[in-house]
Design an enzyme around this catalytic site. Sequence first.
Site, PDB file in Angstrom:
ATOM      1  N   SER A   1       2.883  -9.077  -4.387  1.00  0.00           N
ATOM      2  CA  SER A   1       2.936  -8.434  -4.669  1.00  0.00           C
ATOM      3  C   SER A   1       1.466  -7.604  -4.205  1.00  0.00           C
ATOM      4  O   SER A   1       1.148  -7.573  -3.079  1.00  0.00           O
ATOM      5  CB  SER A   1       3.313  -8.100  -6.042  1.00  0.00           C
ATOM      6  OG  SER A   1       3.603  -6.089  -5.974  1.00  0.00           O
ATOM      7  N   THR A   2       0.966  -6.339  -5.235  1.00  0.00           N
ATOM      8  CA  THR A   2      -0.319  -5.902  -5.168  1.00  0.00           C
ATOM      9  C   THR A   2      -1.195  -6.789  -3.805  1.00  0.00           C
ATOM     10  O   THR A   2      -1.820  -8.317  -5.172  1.00  0.00           O
ATOM     11  CB  THR A   2      -0.830  -5.675  -6.248  1.00  0.00           C
ATOM     12  OG1 THR A   2      -0.115  -4.283  -6.626  1.00  0.00           O
ATOM     13  CG2 THR A   2      -2.077  -4.116  -5.529  1.00  0.00           C
TER      14      THR A   2
ATOM     15  N   HIS B   1       6.810  -7.531  -2.353  1.00  0.00           N
ATOM     16  CA  HIS B   1       6.664  -6.340  -2.298  1.00  0.00           C
ATOM     17  C   HIS B   1       6.944  -5.658  -1.850  1.00  0.00           C
ATOM     18  O   HIS B   1       5.405  -5.070  -1.811  1.00  0.00           O
ATOM     19  CB  HIS B   1       6.357  -5.990  -3.704  1.00  0.00           C
ATOM     20  CG  HIS B   1       6.847  -6.567  -4.565  1.00  0.00           C
ATOM     21  ND1 HIS B   1       6.127  -7.130  -6.049  1.00  0.00           N
ATOM     22  CD2 HIS B   1       8.023  -7.602  -5.076  1.00  0.00           C
ATOM     23  CE1 HIS B   1       6.988  -8.019  -6.846  1.00  0.00           C
ATOM     24  NE2 HIS B   1       7.994  -8.617  -5.778  1.00  0.00           N
TER      25      HIS B   1
ATOM     26  N   MET C   1       0.979  -7.169  -9.469  1.00  0.00           N
ATOM     27  CA  MET C   1       1.097  -7.221 -10.636  1.00  0.00           C
ATOM     28  C   MET C   1       2.510  -7.691 -11.403  1.00  0.00           C
ATOM     29  O   MET C   1       3.535  -7.435 -10.192  1.00  0.00           O
ATOM     30  CB  MET C   1       1.037  -5.382 -10.758  1.00  0.00           C
ATOM     31  CG  MET C   1       1.545  -4.310  -9.857  1.00  0.00           C
ATOM     32  SD  MET C   1       1.519  -3.075 -10.581  1.00  0.00           S
ATOM     33  CE  MET C   1       2.227  -2.413  -9.425  1.00  0.00           C
TER      34      MET C   1
ATOM     35  N   ASP D   1       7.009 -10.970 -11.567  1.00  0.00           N
ATOM     36  CA  ASP D   1       8.580 -11.416 -10.342  1.00  0.00           C
ATOM     37  C   ASP D   1       8.298 -12.840 -10.194  1.00  0.00           C
ATOM     38  O   ASP D   1       6.713 -13.092  -9.644  1.00  0.00           O
ATOM     39  CB  ASP D   1       7.877 -10.084  -9.344  1.00  0.00           C
ATOM     40  CG  ASP D   1       9.317 -10.728  -8.391  1.00  0.00           C
ATOM     41  OD1 ASP D   1      10.171 -11.174  -8.705  1.00  0.00           O
ATOM     42  OD2 ASP D   1       9.585 -10.218  -7.378  1.00  0.00           O
TER      43      ASP D   1
END
Length: 362
Positions: A184-185, A211, A303, A306
């Site tokens: 993600s991030t 993401h 973050m 998931d």
Amino acid sequence: MRIRVLVVDDSGFFRRRLTELINGDSRLEVVGTASNGQEAIDQVRALKPDVITMDYEMPVMDGITAVRQIQQIRPTPVLMFSSLTYEGARVTLDALEAGAVDYLPKNFEDISRHAEELQKILCERIVVVSRSGPRRRPVPVSGSVVTPDERAAATPAPVSASNTAAAARRSSPRGVQLVIIGASTGGPMALQQVLTALPANFPLPIVLVQHMPGTFTKAFAERLNRICQIGIAEAVDGDVLKPGHAYLAPGGKQMLLEGRPVMRVRVVDGDERLNYKPSLDVTFGSASRDLGGKVLGVVLTGMGSDGRDGARLLKAQGASIWAQDEASSVIYGMPMAVAKAGLVDEVLSLEKVAPRLCEEFS
């Protein structure tokens, strides 16, 4: 102590609106504003903010140039504002490569139509960005193929003792037929660093879950395909998975995996109640049904949590899970979640992920 924020945008209206939203959160304080990149650099020197929100298109100096120079002068976490278009995706990826941590749509209606929810999303993202780990120099994207010299220059030197404990408890993933990597991030540049280090003849297919909005994944896949030796594309429903190729889950969709009679991808709309589209939990979970222990799952920076529930399903079927370590993660959320749940076979710094994949499978 409040998180000190510098707001950079050439629109006076947008600067005022951001300032109102940010100052409405007791954890945050706007300490200054700037209308172009050069002013932003001057304000960074004078104010030493904790976080910068940055527009891209500005007079005098654009946002990407400003981000690059700020990371050289005084490294500071940057949250970019981007349009959710194909061109906006390309610009945002350039900004992430320059050193930005994360991004949000500049059109607030793309985030939320409700002021309270908008403020919550914006301010939470600023708080998360403020906690980001060290920014790492990404692999160059100047040419169609990354040369060995470029890769050597862009890859940090290995840390000799950082993975001693993990090495002592390695579980060799025998019989693996598929690698699934989620992030993600901080993920776009992490994935870039891992994938550019893999050889063209890497013997397994790779599935990527990042993401990202739907308008971004096509541009991201094209970028990776241009600079990597393996083939990379945005996944299409029905794709048969081939060795030496990576398949990026389309943004706004869910990607499922089937293992019989051949390994293939299914791209579906998915449940609207899920927080992430694509979701690593969904992809991991679907792989556990048909592929089980034939999967290696790799959880990179990001973050949230998931991937944790899907990793639990994979582990129950005998699969192996690797996770990025805290020191090299931009945001130590997703890998921390699987590690704390006791699901991880090996913890690796980012620069060691590709060498370990090659060691294990090439």
